[in-house]
Design a protein around this motif. Structure first.
Motif, PDB file in Angstrom:
ATOM      1  N   LYS A   1      -8.606   6.688   7.338  1.00 17.70           N
ATOM      2  CA  LYS A   1      -8.453   7.857   6.462  1.00 17.70           C
ATOM      3  C   LYS A   1      -9.797   8.520   6.201  1.00 17.70           C
ATOM      4  O   LYS A   1      -9.858   9.575   5.597  1.00 17.70           O
ATOM      5  CB  LYS A   1      -7.852   7.456   5.116  1.00 17.70           C
ATOM      6  CG  LYS A   1      -6.581   6.648   5.181  1.00 17.70           C
ATOM      7  CD  LYS A   1      -5.354   7.479   5.436  1.00 17.70           C
ATOM      8  CE  LYS A   1      -4.123   6.595   5.210  1.00 17.70           C
ATOM      9  NZ  LYS A   1      -2.878   7.239   5.451  1.00 17.70           N
TER      10      LYS A   1
ATOM     11  N   VAL B   1      -7.212   4.173  -0.878  1.00 13.77           N
ATOM     12  CA  VAL B   1      -6.992   4.655   0.495  1.00 13.77           C
ATOM     13  C   VAL B   1      -7.085   6.181   0.558  1.00 13.77           C
ATOM     14  O   VAL B   1      -7.749   6.730   1.431  1.00 13.77           O
ATOM     15  CB  VAL B   1      -5.638   4.163   1.048  1.00 13.77           C
ATOM     16  CG1 VAL B   1      -5.344   4.817   2.397  1.00 13.77           C
ATOM     17  CG2 VAL B   1      -5.628   2.644   1.186  1.00 13.77           C
ATOM     18  N   HIS B   2      -6.433   6.861  -0.363  1.00 11.24           N
ATOM     19  CA  HIS B   2      -6.485   8.324  -0.305  1.00 11.24           C
ATOM     20  C   HIS B   2      -7.803   8.870  -0.865  1.00 11.24           C
ATOM     21  O   HIS B   2      -8.363   9.842  -0.348  1.00 11.24           O
ATOM     22  CB  HIS B   2      -5.298   8.946  -1.048  1.00 11.24           C
ATOM     23  CG  HIS B   2      -5.312  10.449  -0.965  1.00 11.24           C
ATOM     24  ND1 HIS B   2      -5.216  11.117   0.236  1.00 11.24           N
ATOM     25  CD2 HIS B   2      -5.472  11.402  -1.902  1.00 11.24           C
ATOM     26  CE1 HIS B   2      -5.315  12.417   0.019  1.00 11.24           C
ATOM     27  NE2 HIS B   2      -5.469  12.618  -1.255  1.00 11.24           N
TER      28      HIS B   2
ATOM     29  N   THR C   1      -2.175  -2.310   3.884  1.00 11.61           N
ATOM     30  CA  THR C   1      -0.919  -2.928   3.441  1.00 11.61           C
ATOM     31  C   THR C   1      -0.916  -4.425   3.726  1.00 11.61           C
ATOM     32  O   THR C   1      -0.545  -5.237   2.867  1.00 11.61           O
ATOM     33  CB  THR C   1       0.289  -2.254   4.127  1.00 11.61           C
ATOM     34  OG1 THR C   1       0.207  -0.837   3.941  1.00 11.61           O
ATOM     35  CG2 THR C   1       1.599  -2.759   3.573  1.00 11.61           C
TER      36      THR C   1
ATOM     37  N   ASP D   1      -6.144   0.951  -5.390  1.00  8.39           N
ATOM     38  CA  ASP D   1      -5.852   1.444  -4.046  1.00  8.39           C
ATOM     39  C   ASP D   1      -6.645   2.742  -3.864  1.00  8.39           C
ATOM     40  O   ASP D   1      -6.303   3.771  -4.441  1.00  8.39           O
ATOM     41  CB  ASP D   1      -4.346   1.710  -3.914  1.00  8.39           C
ATOM     42  CG  ASP D   1      -3.998   2.430  -2.607  1.00  8.39           C
ATOM     43  OD1 ASP D   1      -4.917   2.788  -1.846  1.00  8.39           O
ATOM     44  OD2 ASP D   1      -2.798   2.648  -2.369  1.00  8.39           O
TER      45      ASP D   1
ATOM     46  N   ASN E   1      -1.643   9.956  -2.612  1.00 13.07           N
ATOM     47  CA  ASN E   1      -1.609  10.492  -1.248  1.00 13.07           C
ATOM     48  C   ASN E   1      -0.552  11.584  -1.091  1.00 13.07           C
ATOM     49  O   ASN E   1      -0.561  12.319  -0.117  1.00 13.07           O
ATOM     50  CB  ASN E   1      -1.347   9.377  -0.226  1.00 13.07           C
ATOM     51  CG  ASN E   1       0.037   8.774  -0.368  1.00 13.07           C
ATOM     52  OD1 ASN E   1       0.494   8.519  -1.471  1.00 13.07           O
ATOM     53  ND2 ASN E   1       0.712   8.553   0.737  1.00 13.07           N
TER      54      ASN E   1
ATOM     55  N   ALA F   1       2.570   0.686  -0.593  1.00 16.95           N
ATOM     56  CA  ALA F   1       1.654  -0.407  -0.229  1.00 16.95           C
ATOM     57  C   ALA F   1       1.099  -1.095  -1.470  1.00 16.95           C
ATOM     58  O   ALA F   1       0.760  -2.281  -1.431  1.00 16.95           O
ATOM     59  CB  ALA F   1       0.505   0.131   0.622  1.00 16.95           C
TER      60      ALA F   1
HETATM   61  C1  LIG Z   1      -2.651   5.913  -1.037  1.00 17.54           C
HETATM   62  C2  LIG Z   1      -2.306   5.012   0.107  1.00 17.54           C
HETATM   63  N1  LIG Z   1      -2.253   3.703  -0.097  1.00 17.54           N
HETATM   64  C3  LIG Z   1      -1.981   2.830   0.885  1.00 17.54           C
HETATM   65  C4  LIG Z   1      -1.713   3.271   2.161  1.00 17.54           C
HETATM   66  C5  LIG Z   1      -1.427   2.271   3.223  1.00 17.54           C
HETATM   67  O1  LIG Z   1      -2.557   2.138   4.032  1.00 17.54           O
HETATM   68  P1  LIG Z   1      -2.466   1.377   5.428  1.00 17.54           P
HETATM   69  O2  LIG Z   1      -1.792   2.296   6.399  1.00 17.54           O
HETATM   70  O3  LIG Z   1      -3.891   1.105   5.803  1.00 17.54           O
HETATM   71  O4  LIG Z   1      -1.693   0.123   5.225  1.00 17.54           O
HETATM   72  C6  LIG Z   1      -1.734   4.645   2.429  1.00 17.54           C
HETATM   73  C7  LIG Z   1      -1.408   5.156   3.764  1.00 17.54           C
HETATM   74  O5  LIG Z   1      -0.963   6.257   3.933  1.00 17.54           O
HETATM   75  C8  LIG Z   1      -2.060   5.527   1.384  1.00 17.54           C
HETATM   76  O6  LIG Z   1      -2.128   6.854   1.591  1.00 17.54           O
END
Ligand SMILES: Cc1ncc(COP(=O)(O)O)c(C=O)c1O
Length: 427
Positions: free
Chosen positions: A239, A215-216, A108, A213, A188, A137
């Motif tokens: 993650k 992250v997931h 984020t 993004d 996510n 985020a």
């Molecule tokens: C899909 C997704 N994007 C962004 C984020 C944010 O990540 P961070 O906690 O590293 O800021 C998350 C966190 O749960 C997420 O699952």
């Protein structure tokens, strides 16, 4: 960085099968018990457990190499090398050049800082495409950027029945004014995997950039910025079996256009311009170890060369994806078969990760999470997971969903325990 003696301790069969039992001894957290039950961690979408080798790398850094960067004495030079090696490992992990890697506190913060760096080049005529399936985020920083520059945000909806993004809506939303497309590789909240690569031709037609993004997605599927057609990719090692940290990869073309706040306490080479102050060096060491852990699942110890991560990661994710398909079917079909339980998102055999969002009739999601933990040692999560627009559009109310997500160490017995626990809560 030397190769941790990890791969030698994991039995990797020659075929594509992946047995969670092969990695479980590496995760001390799996020894935890709750009310007499071994804990079954289904909270991975909020952060996975960490193998010992990641902690060993962090400990080794802090106990033997701890220093600040760029000074002419050994511990400082070692710190520089550990950071460079981690950038090479993370570059291989995202499928991009290592000098495009920036580390930060979390995804984020990096994304917020990144959008600040875009601001001077965005005007009131510009448009930014976001989605309603994304984590905040990857929405809120763009909305703020638009508010400050007068630009327009065009959010893409998703189908509430299938949890899939309305891909046709991208073709309508992307036009000559589009500057950025901000899209998640996977949801996510629902586990949906998005066909991000299909956006590249649309973006190219109008000269737009794509930020993904991941992250997931990153814990479940092989991340490849080039194959995805991404200009920027963001992910978070916590993650995917690493420490709490954020990582962003930025293409050379986008780096050349960026106008980041030039704080004197930030580097000036490549994506360093997005880093501020002293970073979590131990976290950076741990992130490289997490990549090494994942690469080790592809078989054989690494030889320490720069080129060796990518093929091992390819092989590792081929195994993890095959196991993920089995797990998704067992979890998804099992949950959907429980009378009254409503599972959102793609079907069990759909294009998805092993993350499921669901509701249990007559119970709040918080109550379900608490009871599963108390009754059976099953750790899930509940609420909106900052995927606030997903929860709004599903119309499930402010209580949100129960979320259960499997990781590489999740066993069939744990899945069956989750299903048994949910079934017992239906009333
Ligand atoms: C899909 C997704 N994007 C962004 C984020 C944010 O990540 P961070 O906690 O590293 O800021 C998350 C966190 O749960 C997420 O699952």
């Amino acid at each position: 960085m030397s190769n941790p003696p990890f791969a030698a301790r994991v039995h990797v069969p020659a075929d594509r099968t992946f047995d969670p039992a092969s990695v479980r001894p590496l995760f001390p957290a799996l020894e935890r018990r709750q009310n007499g039950h071994p804990v079954a961690y289904f909270d991975g979408p909020g952060g996975t457990q960490v193998p010992s080798l990641v902690v060993d790398a962090m400990r080794d850094y802090l106990l033997r190499h701890n220093a600040n960067t760029h000074w002419a004495y050994p511990a400082s030079a070692e710190t520089d090398e550990i950071i460079s090696a981690s950038k090479r490992a993370l570059g291989a992990f995202v499928g991009g050049a290592s000098d495009g890697i920036a580390f930060g506190a979390n995804m984020t913060s990096l994304l917020y800082h990144f959008t600040r760096a875009l601001a001077p080049a965005i005007s009131a005529d510009d448009e930014i495409v976001t989605t309603r399936l994304d984590h905040q985020a990857n929405i809120a920083p763009w909305v703020r950027l638009a508010r400050e520059t007068g630009a327009t945000v065009r959010p893409i909806p998703f189908d509430v029945r299938t949890g899939m993004l309305d891909m046709a809506a991208f073709a309508d939303a992307i036009g000559p004014r589009t500057r950025w497309i901000a899209v998640g590789a996977a949801s996510n909240a629902l586990g949906t995997i998005n066909d991000v690569a299909s956006l590249r031709p649309l973006a190219d037609e109008v000269g737009a950039r794509i930020l993904v993004d991941a992250v997931h997605y990153a814990a479940h599927h092989r991340l490849d910025a080039r194959r995805m057609g991404a200009d920027v990719v963001a992910c978070s090692p916590y993650k995917f079996y690493g420490p709490h940290l954020g990582v962003m990869w930025v293409s050379a073309e986008v780096l050349a256009e960026l106008d980041p706040a030039r704080l004197p306490c930030a580097g000036s080479v490549g994506a360093e311009v997005l880093e501020t102050g002293t970073l979590s060096h131990e976290g950076i060491a741990g992130a490289a170890a997490a990549v090494e852990f994942l690469a080790g699942l592809g078989g054989g110890p690494g030889d320490g060369s720069d080129g060796e991560f990518a093929p091992r990661l390819d092989a590792a994710f081929a195994r993890l994806e095959a196991r993920g398909d089995e797990v998704a079917r067992r979890m998804g079909e099992g949950l959907a078969a429980i009378p009254g339980v409503r599972v959102y998102g793609p079907p069990a055999d759909g294009v998805r990760t092993t993350t499921f969002g669901f509701t249990v009739p007559g119970r709040s999601s918080e109550e379900v999470t608490r009871r599963l933990a108390e009754d059976l040692g099953v750790f899930t999560s509940h609420g909106d997971f900052y995927a606030t627009t997903v929860i709004e559009d599903l119309g499930v109310g402010p209580d949100g969903l129960v979320r259960a997500g499997a990781a590489c160490f999740t066993t069939d017995e744990e899945i069956d325990r989750l299903l048994e626990g949910v079934e017992a809560l239906v009333r």
